[in-house]
Write an enzyme that holds these catalytic residues in place. Structure first.
Site, PDB file in Angstrom:
ATOM      1  N   ARG A  87       0.854  -1.210   0.000  1.00 57.59           N
ATOM      2  CA  ARG A  87       0.000   0.000   0.000  1.00 57.59           C
ATOM      3  C   ARG A  87       0.877   1.243   0.000  1.00 57.59           C
ATOM      4  NH1 ARG A  87      -4.112  -0.717   4.848  1.00 57.59           N
ATOM      5  NH2 ARG A  87      -4.811   1.350   4.185  1.00 57.59           N
ATOM      6  N   GLN A 122     -10.840   9.456   7.924  1.00 59.43           N
ATOM      7  CA  GLN A 122     -10.726   8.022   8.184  1.00 59.43           C
ATOM      8  C   GLN A 122      -9.559   7.469   7.369  1.00 59.43           C
ATOM      9  OE1 GLN A 122     -14.716   5.744   8.408  1.00 59.43           O
ATOM     10  NE2 GLN A 122     -15.108   7.504   7.100  1.00 59.43           N
ATOM     11  N   HIS A 140      -8.104   7.358  12.120  1.00 68.15           N
ATOM     12  CA  HIS A 140      -7.641   5.974  12.052  1.00 68.15           C
ATOM     13  C   HIS A 140      -6.128   5.873  11.941  1.00 68.15           C
ATOM     14  CE1 HIS A 140     -11.898   4.798  10.499  1.00 68.15           C
ATOM     15  NE2 HIS A 140     -11.856   4.940  11.810  1.00 68.15           N
ATOM     16  N   CYS A 151       8.787  -0.583  22.505  1.00 70.26           N
ATOM     17  CA  CYS A 151       9.176   0.680  23.169  1.00 70.26           C
ATOM     18  C   CYS A 151       8.406   1.873  22.608  1.00 70.26           C
ATOM     19  CB  CYS A 151      10.686   0.907  23.022  1.00 70.26           C
ATOM     20  SG  CYS A 151      11.197   1.343  21.345  1.00 70.26           S
ATOM     21  N   CYS A 169      12.460  -2.678  15.228  1.00 63.90           N
ATOM     22  CA  CYS A 169      12.857  -1.407  15.854  1.00 63.90           C
ATOM     23  C   CYS A 169      14.385  -1.310  15.930  1.00 63.90           C
ATOM     24  CB  CYS A 169      12.251  -1.366  17.263  1.00 63.90           C
ATOM     25  SG  CYS A 169      12.800   0.014  18.257  1.00 63.90           S
ATOM     26  N   CYS A 172      15.267  -1.291  19.910  1.00 62.23           N
ATOM     27  CA  CYS A 172      15.145  -2.444  20.814  1.00 62.23           C
ATOM     28  C   CYS A 172      14.956  -3.771  20.086  1.00 62.23           C
ATOM     29  CB  CYS A 172      13.995  -2.230  21.808  1.00 62.23           C
ATOM     30  SG  CYS A 172      12.365  -2.517  21.074  1.00 62.23           S
ATOM     31  N   SER A 211     -18.491   4.922   3.137  1.00 57.63           N
ATOM     32  CA  SER A 211     -19.657   4.033   3.132  1.00 57.63           C
ATOM     33  C   SER A 211     -20.364   4.033   4.481  1.00 57.63           C
ATOM     34  CB  SER A 211     -19.191   2.609   2.805  1.00 57.63           C
ATOM     35  OG  SER A 211     -18.274   2.174   3.822  1.00 57.63           O
ATOM     36  N   ALA A 253     -16.209  12.991  -5.854  1.00 61.61           N
ATOM     37  CA  ALA A 253     -15.729  14.053  -4.964  1.00 61.61           C
ATOM     38  C   ALA A 253     -14.895  15.081  -5.724  1.00 61.61           C
ATOM     39  CB  ALA A 253     -14.897  13.419  -3.849  1.00 61.61           C
TER      40      ALA A 253
HETATM   41  C1  BV8 Z   1     -13.325   0.062  17.857  1.00 64.75           C
HETATM   42  C2  BV8 Z   1      -6.897   1.892   9.434  1.00 64.75           C
HETATM   43  C3  BV8 Z   1     -13.596  -0.622  20.107  1.00 64.75           C
HETATM   44  C4  BV8 Z   1      -6.286   0.573   9.076  1.00 64.75           C
HETATM   45  C5  BV8 Z   1      -9.287   1.489   9.590  1.00 64.75           C
HETATM   46  C6  BV8 Z   1     -20.087  -4.942  14.178  1.00 64.75           C
HETATM   47  C7  BV8 Z   1     -20.968  -3.892  14.015  1.00 64.75           C
HETATM   48  C8  BV8 Z   1     -20.534  -2.561  14.169  1.00 64.75           C
HETATM   49  C9  BV8 Z   1     -19.207  -2.288  14.502  1.00 64.75           C
HETATM   50  C10 BV8 Z   1     -18.366  -3.353  14.671  1.00 64.75           C
HETATM   51  C11 BV8 Z   1     -18.773  -4.662  14.509  1.00 64.75           C
HETATM   52  N1  BV8 Z   1     -17.708  -5.488  14.716  1.00 64.75           N
HETATM   53  C12 BV8 Z   1     -16.644  -4.710  15.002  1.00 64.75           C
HETATM   54  C13 BV8 Z   1     -17.027  -3.424  15.007  1.00 64.75           C
HETATM   55  C14 BV8 Z   1     -16.204  -2.249  15.292  1.00 64.75           C
HETATM   56  C15 BV8 Z   1     -15.268  -1.969  14.110  1.00 64.75           C
HETATM   57  C16 BV8 Z   1     -16.042  -1.740  12.834  1.00 64.75           C
HETATM   58  O1  BV8 Z   1     -16.614  -0.680  12.637  1.00 64.75           O
HETATM   59  N2  BV8 Z   1     -16.068  -2.771  11.962  1.00 64.75           N
HETATM   60  C17 BV8 Z   1     -16.799  -2.641  10.710  1.00 64.75           C
HETATM   61  C18 BV8 Z   1     -16.065  -3.435   9.635  1.00 64.75           C
HETATM   62  C19 BV8 Z   1     -18.211  -3.157  10.922  1.00 64.75           C
HETATM   63  N3  BV8 Z   1     -14.569  -0.737  14.458  1.00 64.75           N
HETATM   64  C20 BV8 Z   1     -13.402  -0.828  15.121  1.00 64.75           C
HETATM   65  O2  BV8 Z   1     -12.858  -1.865  15.393  1.00 64.75           O
HETATM   66  C21 BV8 Z   1     -12.824   0.511  15.560  1.00 64.75           C
HETATM   67  N4  BV8 Z   1     -12.435   0.376  16.929  1.00 64.75           N
HETATM   68  O3  BV8 Z   1     -14.510  -0.040  17.656  1.00 64.75           O
HETATM   69  O4  BV8 Z   1     -12.737  -0.145  19.082  1.00 64.75           O
HETATM   70  C22 BV8 Z   1     -12.820  -0.461  21.333  1.00 64.75           C
HETATM   71  C23 BV8 Z   1     -13.198   0.539  22.241  1.00 64.75           C
HETATM   72  C24 BV8 Z   1     -12.497   0.659  23.419  1.00 64.75           C
HETATM   73  C25 BV8 Z   1     -11.390  -0.166  23.687  1.00 64.75           C
HETATM   74  C26 BV8 Z   1     -10.999  -1.150  22.748  1.00 64.75           C
HETATM   75  C27 BV8 Z   1     -11.712  -1.295  21.556  1.00 64.75           C
HETATM   76  C28 BV8 Z   1     -11.580   0.835  14.773  1.00 64.75           C
HETATM   77  C29 BV8 Z   1     -11.944   1.106  13.340  1.00 64.75           C
HETATM   78  C30 BV8 Z   1     -10.712   1.592  12.588  1.00 64.75           C
HETATM   79  C31 BV8 Z   1     -10.289   0.524  11.615  1.00 64.75           C
HETATM   80  N5  BV8 Z   1      -9.162   1.046  10.811  1.00 64.75           N
HETATM   81  N6  BV8 Z   1      -8.238   1.929   8.882  1.00 64.75           N
HETATM   82  C32 BV8 Z   1      -5.807   0.583   7.653  1.00 64.75           C
HETATM   83  O5  BV8 Z   1      -6.272   1.434   6.854  1.00 64.75           O
HETATM   84  O6  BV8 Z   1      -4.985  -0.289   7.352  1.00 64.75           O
HETATM   85  S1  BV8 Z   1     -10.843   1.558   8.907  1.00 64.75           S
HETATM   86  C33 BV8 Z   1     -10.762   1.565   7.207  1.00 64.75           C
HETATM   87  O7  BV8 Z   1     -12.140   1.611   6.778  1.00 64.75           O
HETATM   88  C34 BV8 Z   1     -10.154   2.807   6.579  1.00 64.75           C
HETATM   89  O8  BV8 Z   1      -9.675   3.749   7.513  1.00 64.75           O
HETATM   90  C35 BV8 Z   1     -11.332   3.414   5.808  1.00 64.75           C
HETATM   91  O9  BV8 Z   1     -11.218   4.748   5.700  1.00 64.75           O
HETATM   92  C36 BV8 Z   1     -12.427   2.996   6.700  1.00 64.75           C
HETATM   93  C37 BV8 Z   1     -13.822   3.237   6.356  1.00 64.75           C
HETATM   94  O10 BV8 Z   1     -14.043   2.833   5.037  1.00 64.75           O
HETATM   95  P1  BV8 Z   1     -14.445   4.001   4.016  1.00 64.75           P
HETATM   96  O11 BV8 Z   1     -13.452   5.110   4.151  1.00 64.75           O
HETATM   97  O12 BV8 Z   1     -15.871   4.356   4.233  1.00 64.75           O
HETATM   98  O13 BV8 Z   1     -14.193   3.310   2.647  1.00 64.75           O
HETATM   99  P2  BV8 Z   1     -15.183   2.346   1.862  1.00 64.75           P
HETATM  100  O14 BV8 Z   1     -14.379   1.670   0.809  1.00 64.75           O
HETATM  101  O15 BV8 Z   1     -15.984   1.521   2.831  1.00 64.75           O
HETATM  102  O16 BV8 Z   1     -16.241   3.347   1.171  1.00 64.75           O
HETATM  103  C38 BV8 Z   1     -15.792   4.259   0.183  1.00 64.75           C
HETATM  104  C39 BV8 Z   1     -17.025   4.995  -0.294  1.00 64.75           C
HETATM  105  O17 BV8 Z   1     -16.615   5.990  -1.229  1.00 64.75           O
HETATM  106  C40 BV8 Z   1     -17.997   4.086  -1.044  1.00 64.75           C
HETATM  107  O18 BV8 Z   1     -19.286   4.267  -0.507  1.00 64.75           O
HETATM  108  C41 BV8 Z   1     -17.932   4.562  -2.500  1.00 64.75           C
HETATM  109  O19 BV8 Z   1     -19.198   4.540  -3.127  1.00 64.75           O
HETATM  110  C42 BV8 Z   1     -17.468   5.987  -2.341  1.00 64.75           C
HETATM  111  N7  BV8 Z   1     -16.669   6.472  -3.463  1.00 64.75           N
HETATM  112  C43 BV8 Z   1     -15.763   5.801  -4.210  1.00 64.75           C
HETATM  113  N8  BV8 Z   1     -15.189   6.631  -5.103  1.00 64.75           N
HETATM  114  C44 BV8 Z   1     -15.731   7.848  -4.903  1.00 64.75           C
HETATM  115  C45 BV8 Z   1     -16.676   7.757  -3.871  1.00 64.75           C
HETATM  116  N9  BV8 Z   1     -17.380   8.804  -3.443  1.00 64.75           N
HETATM  117  C46 BV8 Z   1     -17.165  10.001  -4.062  1.00 64.75           C
HETATM  118  N10 BV8 Z   1     -16.284  10.168  -5.066  1.00 64.75           N
HETATM  119  C47 BV8 Z   1     -15.555   9.124  -5.514  1.00 64.75           C
HETATM  120  N11 BV8 Z   1     -14.684   9.299  -6.530  1.00 64.75           N
HETATM  121 ZN    ZN Z   2      11.559  -0.556  20.148  1.00 62.30          ZN
END
Ligand code: BV8
Ligand code: ZN
Length: 261
Positions: A87, A122, A140, A151, A169, A172, A211, A253
């Site tokens: 990526r 995000q 995120h 560390c 690292c 460490c 989304s 966008a």
């Molecule tokens: C947490 C970094 C708790 C990593 C990312 C069940 C139900 C509900 C929630 C959950 C569940 N099971 C688990 C959960 C929680 C989970 C979650 O939401 N899961 C989802 C899959 C259901 N969330 C978490 O785990 C979060 N943490 O809840 O912690 C907690 C609390 C206390 C203590 C301990 C724990 C953490 C979430 C963060 C995950 N990390 N990214 C990496 O990137 O490697 S999220 C990842 O998805 C990206 O950051 C991305 O940005 C994000 C969201 O996706 P979108 O940006 O919306 O992208 P997507 O492709 O989905 O959509 C794109 C849209 O654009 C489309 O609609 C398309 O039509 C449109 N589009 C395309 N082209 C265009 C356009 N629009 C306009 N113009 C264009 N040209």
């Molecule tokens: Zn280290």
């Protein structure tokens, strides 16, 4: 005849509904004193960053939810760090696009008139910062840094130069991971607080290219609406938040955002 859209070419003359929504959104951008913009992968899609849930969202048949987790990294650090290296290599050849530059222009216009602006991202690609956005929170985390799993030492990653995987690292010797928030990990409380208070205080909440699947990020639009914000959604398809939007704009966008300032 309604006023012509900015930049002369009235690109949406043949879509009166959409054209009207753009004019409405532009008027909101011109008068709102507090604006929060939420961006997702769709805001970077046009410059070549694959989205998560669209066609480009799979990596060797695997979904982000299967790879971007602490368990996946613990089980197979080489596979996960290879995914991030690929990526990053792709991102090395990518520059910010019209959507990113338009967001920076919007920020300048709002702050120039004494308003407040926050970009809630995000995305982990940092393209909004490179386009000149200065008031943002990377909810995120960021691909630009690696962090030691022992560390916690952080350092910038040079996307261009290949390196030993999984990375270790220099201080460490423990495994390093990207400074992103994985699924199942909590968001930084500081970042969450900034985003939630900006959403609650906003008069205009604009979601671009997300989304609205991932929580708690997706709940910010609902939080804004609950506090009286006007919510506009610029996205190619319907999302889980569309029903809460005052207006949904189904267009790219990069085509719409430059028309707002
Ligand atoms: C947490 C970094 C708790 C990593 C990312 C069940 C139900 C509900 C929630 C959950 C569940 N099971 C688990 C959960 C929680 C989970 C979650 O939401 N899961 C989802 C899959 C259901 N969330 C978490 O785990 C979060 N943490 O809840 O912690 C907690 C609390 C206390 C203590 C301990 C724990 C953490 C979430 C963060 C995950 N990390 N990214 C990496 O990137 O490697 S999220 C990842 O998805 C990206 O950051 C991305 O940005 C994000 C969201 O996706 P979108 O940006 O919306 O992208 P997507 O492709 O989905 O959509 C794109 C849209 O654009 C489309 O609609 C398309 O039509 C449109 N589009 C395309 N082209 C265009 C356009 N629009 C306009 N113009 C264009 N040209
Ligand atoms: Zn280290």
């Amino acid at each position: 005849m309604a006023e012509p859209l900015a930049h002369g070419a009235d690109a949406f003359a043949h879509e009166p509904e959409l054209r009207q929504a753009i004019l409405e959104l532009r008027a909101e951008c011109a008068r709102a004193k507090r604006i929060a913009v939420m961006i997702g992968a769709g805001a970077s899609a046009e410059v070549g960053v694959p989205t998560f849930r669209g066609a480009g969202g799979l990596w060797n048949g695997l979904r982000a939810e299967d790879l971007a987790t602490p368990a996946a990294f613990a089980r197979d650090p080489l596979r996960v760090s290879t995914w991030y290296a690929e990526r990053r290599a792709k991102l090395a050849a990518i520059d910010p696009g019209p959507a990113h530059f338009a967001l920076a222009a919007l920020e300048r216009a709002v702050t120039a008139r004494g308003g407040r602006f926050l970009l809630i991202s995000q995305n982990v690609d940092g393209l909004h910062r490179r386009a000149g956005v200065s008031s943002y929170v990377d909810l995120h985390g960021t691909l630009l840094l690696d962090r030691c799993t022992r560390c916690a030492r952080e350092h910038a990653v040079d996307f261009g130069s290949p390196r030993e995987l999984p990375p270790r690292c220099a201080a460490c010797g423990a495994l390093e991971r990207p400074a992103v928030v994985w699924f199942g990990e909590a968001l930084s409380p500081l970042d969450w607080e900034r985003a939630a208070s900006a959403a609650s205080a906003s008069e205009l909440f604009l979601a671009v290219g997300t989304s609205a699947v991932v929580e708690p990020a997706a709940s910010l639009a609902r939080l804004a609406v609950a506090h009286g914000a006007r919510f506009f959604e610029l996205n190619l398809e319907d999302t889980l938040n569309s029903a809460n939007a005052q207006r949904t704009l189904r267009a790219p966008a990069g085509a719409v955002l430059p028309l707002l300032v």
